[in-house]
Design a protein around this motif. Structure first.
Motif, PDB file in Angstrom:
ATOM      1  N   ASP A 112     -59.503  -8.237 -39.399  1.00  0.00           N
ATOM      2  CA  ASP A 112     -58.268  -8.153 -40.176  1.00  0.00           C
ATOM      3  C   ASP A 112     -58.480  -7.272 -41.401  1.00  0.00           C
ATOM      4  N   ILE A 113     -59.684  -7.357 -41.967  1.00  0.00           N
ATOM      5  CA  ILE A 113     -60.045  -6.650 -43.199  1.00  0.00           C
ATOM      6  C   ILE A 113     -61.275  -5.788 -42.946  1.00  0.00           C
ATOM      7  N   LEU A 114     -61.245  -4.562 -43.472  1.00  0.00           N
ATOM      8  CA  LEU A 114     -62.399  -3.671 -43.453  1.00  0.00           C
ATOM      9  C   LEU A 114     -62.729  -3.326 -44.905  1.00  0.00           C
ATOM     10  N   TRP A 115     -63.984  -3.553 -45.298  1.00  0.00           N
ATOM     11  CA  TRP A 115     -64.404  -3.314 -46.688  1.00  0.00           C
ATOM     12  C   TRP A 115     -65.710  -2.539 -46.622  1.00  0.00           C
ATOM     13  N   SER A 116     -65.641  -1.254 -46.937  1.00  0.00           N
ATOM     14  CA  SER A 116     -66.790  -0.390 -46.694  1.00  0.00           C
ATOM     15  C   SER A 116     -67.067   0.552 -47.859  1.00  0.00           C
ATOM     16  N   SER A 117     -68.353   0.837 -48.042  1.00  0.00           N
ATOM     17  CA  SER A 117     -68.791   1.802 -49.045  1.00  0.00           C
ATOM     18  C   SER A 117     -68.707   3.237 -48.535  1.00  0.00           C
ATOM     19  N   ALA A 118     -68.514   3.432 -47.222  1.00  0.00           N
ATOM     20  CA  ALA A 118     -68.347   4.780 -46.660  1.00  0.00           C
ATOM     21  C   ALA A 118     -66.898   5.200 -46.899  1.00  0.00           C
ATOM     22  N   MET A 119     -66.650   5.762 -48.064  1.00  0.00           N
ATOM     23  CA  MET A 119     -65.294   6.060 -48.493  1.00  0.00           C
ATOM     24  C   MET A 119     -64.581   7.005 -47.540  1.00  0.00           C
ATOM     25  N   ASP A 120     -65.308   7.987 -46.997  1.00  0.00           N
ATOM     26  CA  ASP A 120     -64.675   8.956 -46.113  1.00  0.00           C
ATOM     27  C   ASP A 120     -64.198   8.307 -44.820  1.00  0.00           C
ATOM     28  N   GLN A 121     -64.979   7.388 -44.280  1.00  0.00           N
ATOM     29  CA  GLN A 121     -64.577   6.713 -43.051  1.00  0.00           C
ATOM     30  C   GLN A 121     -63.362   5.818 -43.280  1.00  0.00           C
ATOM     31  N   GLN A 122     -63.321   5.137 -44.422  1.00  0.00           N
ATOM     32  CA  GLN A 122     -62.163   4.307 -44.746  1.00  0.00           C
ATOM     33  C   GLN A 122     -60.913   5.176 -44.919  1.00  0.00           C
ATOM     34  N   ALA A 123     -61.086   6.326 -45.581  1.00  0.00           N
ATOM     35  CA  ALA A 123     -59.963   7.244 -45.751  1.00  0.00           C
ATOM     36  C   ALA A 123     -59.475   7.773 -44.408  1.00  0.00           C
ATOM     37  N   ALA A 124     -60.410   8.004 -43.489  1.00  0.00           N
ATOM     38  CA  ALA A 124     -60.035   8.473 -42.152  1.00  0.00           C
ATOM     39  C   ALA A 124     -59.221   7.413 -41.411  1.00  0.00           C
ATOM     40  N   LEU A 125     -59.547   6.136 -41.603  1.00  0.00           N
ATOM     41  CA  LEU A 125     -58.786   5.069 -40.963  1.00  0.00           C
ATOM     42  C   LEU A 125     -57.366   5.004 -41.525  1.00  0.00           C
ATOM     43  N   VAL A 126     -57.238   5.199 -42.832  1.00  0.00           N
ATOM     44  CA  VAL A 126     -55.907   5.234 -43.438  1.00  0.00           C
ATOM     45  C   VAL A 126     -55.126   6.425 -42.886  1.00  0.00           C
ATOM     46  N   SER A 127     -55.746   7.586 -42.889  1.00  0.00           N
ATOM     47  CA  SER A 127     -55.085   8.798 -42.407  1.00  0.00           C
ATOM     48  C   SER A 127     -54.723   8.707 -40.929  1.00  0.00           C
ATOM     49  N   GLY A 128     -55.550   7.986 -40.165  1.00  0.00           N
ATOM     50  CA  GLY A 128     -55.323   7.858 -38.729  1.00  0.00           C
ATOM     51  C   GLY A 128     -54.307   6.802 -38.347  1.00  0.00           C
ATOM     52  N   GLY A 129     -53.719   6.134 -39.325  1.00  0.00           N
ATOM     53  CA  GLY A 129     -52.676   5.158 -39.042  1.00  0.00           C
ATOM     54  C   GLY A 129     -53.175   3.777 -38.683  1.00  0.00           C
ATOM     55  N   TYR A 130     -54.422   3.461 -39.038  1.00  0.00           N
ATOM     56  CA  TYR A 130     -54.996   2.156 -38.692  1.00  0.00           C
ATOM     57  C   TYR A 130     -54.740   1.093 -39.756  1.00  0.00           C
ATOM     58  N   ALA A 131     -54.272   1.507 -40.945  1.00  0.00           N
ATOM     59  CA  ALA A 131     -54.200   0.577 -42.074  1.00  0.00           C
ATOM     60  C   ALA A 131     -52.799   0.016 -42.294  1.00  0.00           C
ATOM     61  N   MET A 132     -52.745  -1.248 -42.662  1.00  0.00           N
ATOM     62  CA  MET A 132     -51.497  -1.913 -43.028  1.00  0.00           C
ATOM     63  C   MET A 132     -51.020  -1.419 -44.391  1.00  0.00           C
ATOM     64  N   THR A 133     -49.731  -1.231 -44.548  1.00  0.00           N
ATOM     65  CA  THR A 133     -49.149  -0.941 -45.851  1.00  0.00           C
ATOM     66  C   THR A 133     -48.772  -2.259 -46.519  1.00  0.00           C
ATOM     67  N   TYR A 134     -49.245  -2.427 -47.755  1.00  0.00           N
ATOM     68  CA  TYR A 134     -48.983  -3.680 -48.454  1.00  0.00           C
ATOM     69  C   TYR A 134     -48.914  -3.430 -49.958  1.00  0.00           C
TER      70      TYR A 134
END
Length: 378
Positions: A112-134
């Motif tokens: 449900d939650i992803l919490w990572s220090s790899a900022m680029d990978q987290q940004a890629a998940l947001v850009s790829g449409g994987y993240a919930m808007t809240y």
């Protein structure tokens, strides 16, 4: 991989209740036993999210943060929401990223939650449409730069350091800048053969991310990589692995370690030292996102709000000993205190689409190839 046990969480809760990080009275803590109880300062309508999260009864977190550091946060979260069980998996950043994508595409149960220090990978998940808007109730109280599209949330403010064994490297030889690090290794590569450690950027998403940030700041980065190659540097997956080798004397120097982990280790080990590079010190953050397809979306919202809240950030800075990002959290482990320490050398990495460029398949391959060539001296 580590899973946080209920026994560990309970033990941490007992410790937390006796620590300065917990400012709640027993009456306030007991009030969370009431179903749908709303945290102080939140709108009454928030009770609907609380009740829905309690009905879901579970929260699954994939994270790169060591399980023992997260235990106090989970314990305090469960003190607020005792009806929600938390399943926590401590993963390498690359494993977290690829596992989540694979599970999502297969329609399998995932985080449900992803919490990572790899900022680029987290940004890629947001850009790829994987993240919930809240839109969190904490948004107005949080730095504007720490929120990207109400999908990616910066949660910490962490320096990247050089580390060394104080018993094996004289104080006057400790490198203070990236150029110093390169000169020290090049002056006598045989002396440091197998005695230097850094990230294996092919297998560590965080290591890759930090290397690309170095390369963007300084063209001399590749000279430093070549020096690491001459010294036959040991390549590891985590800061914890690097600090263990430094403490044991297997290595003498470490490059690009996470400052929070290194400082915690150094506090109990007088052989371990570290420095903030004076030319520039990278400062990264652990980005928090919730899955757009979360199986427990309301519990995920509660975790986001908790980790962004003053209460959660206080626990993060005191019991978990990571640097809190909120301006209203005081103490040693805060962004405000770190800014004072670093001064002009501070190089914070902003969250946003600019992080993603190197993860393009061709860019990624080209960077890894250049890194390998520099290490091999070809």
């Amino acid at each position: 991989m580590k899973k946080l046990s209920a026994v560990l969480a309970t033990a941490c809760l007992a410790l937390l209740a006796a620590s300065p990080a917990s400012s709640q009275s027993s009456e306030e803590l007991m009030s969370y036993a009431v179903r749908g109880n709303v945290p102080p300062g939140y709108p009454a309508s928030y009770a609907a999210i609380v009740r829905a999260g309690e009905d879901e009864g579970r929260l699954v977190i994939y994270s790169t943060t060591d399980a023992d550091l997260v235990a106090p946060l989970i314990a305090d979260f469960r003190a607020m929401y005792p009806r929600i069980d938390v399943a926590y998996e401590d993963l390498n950043s690359t494993e977290l990223y690829h596992r989540f994508i694979a599970e999502t595409k297969l329609g399998a149960d995932t985080a449900d939650i992803l919490w990572s220090s790899a900022m680029d990978q987290q940004a890629a998940l947001v850009s790829g449409g994987y993240a919930m808007t809240y839109v969190s109730p904490e948004k107005a109280r949080f730095p504007a730069w720490a929120n990207w599209k109400d999908q990616g949330f910066a949660t910490t403010y962490e320096p990247v350091v050089f580390a060394y064994n104080k018993k094996l490297l004289p104080a006057n030889e400790v490198p203070q800048t990236h150029a110093d690090f390169t000169r020290l290794l090049n002056a006598n590569p045989a002396r440091f053969k197998g005695k230097v450690s850094s990230y294996n950027i092919e297998k560590s998403g965080l290591g890759f991310f930090l290397a690309t940030q170095d390369a963007a700041i300084s063209p001399e980065f590749w000279t430093l990589v070549a020096a690491l190659g001459k010294a036959q540097a040991r390549l590891d997956l985590t800061t914890s692995a690097m600090t263990r080798k430094l403490s044991s004397g297997e290595t003498v120097l470490g490059y690009n370690l996470l400052g929070a982990y290194t400082a915690q280790k150094a506090a109990s080990d007088d052989s371990l030292g570290y420095v903030f590079p004076r030319d520039y010190t990278l400062v990264m953050t652990r980005i928090l996102i919730a899955s757009k397809q979360a199986g427990h979306p309301n519990a995920a919202k509660l975790w986001i709000d908790y980790l962004l809240s003053k209460r959660g950030q206080t626990v993060l800075a005191t019991a978990s000993r990571l640097h809190a990002i909120r301006d209203d959290v005081e103490g040693e482990n805060t962004a405000a205190r770190l800014k004072q320490t670093l001064g002009a050398s501070e190089r914070p990495v902003a969250i946003g689409p600019a992080l993603i460029g190197y993860l393009n398949n061709q860019n990624y391959r080209d960077f890894i190839l250049q890194w390998k060539k520099a290490l091999s001296g070809s």
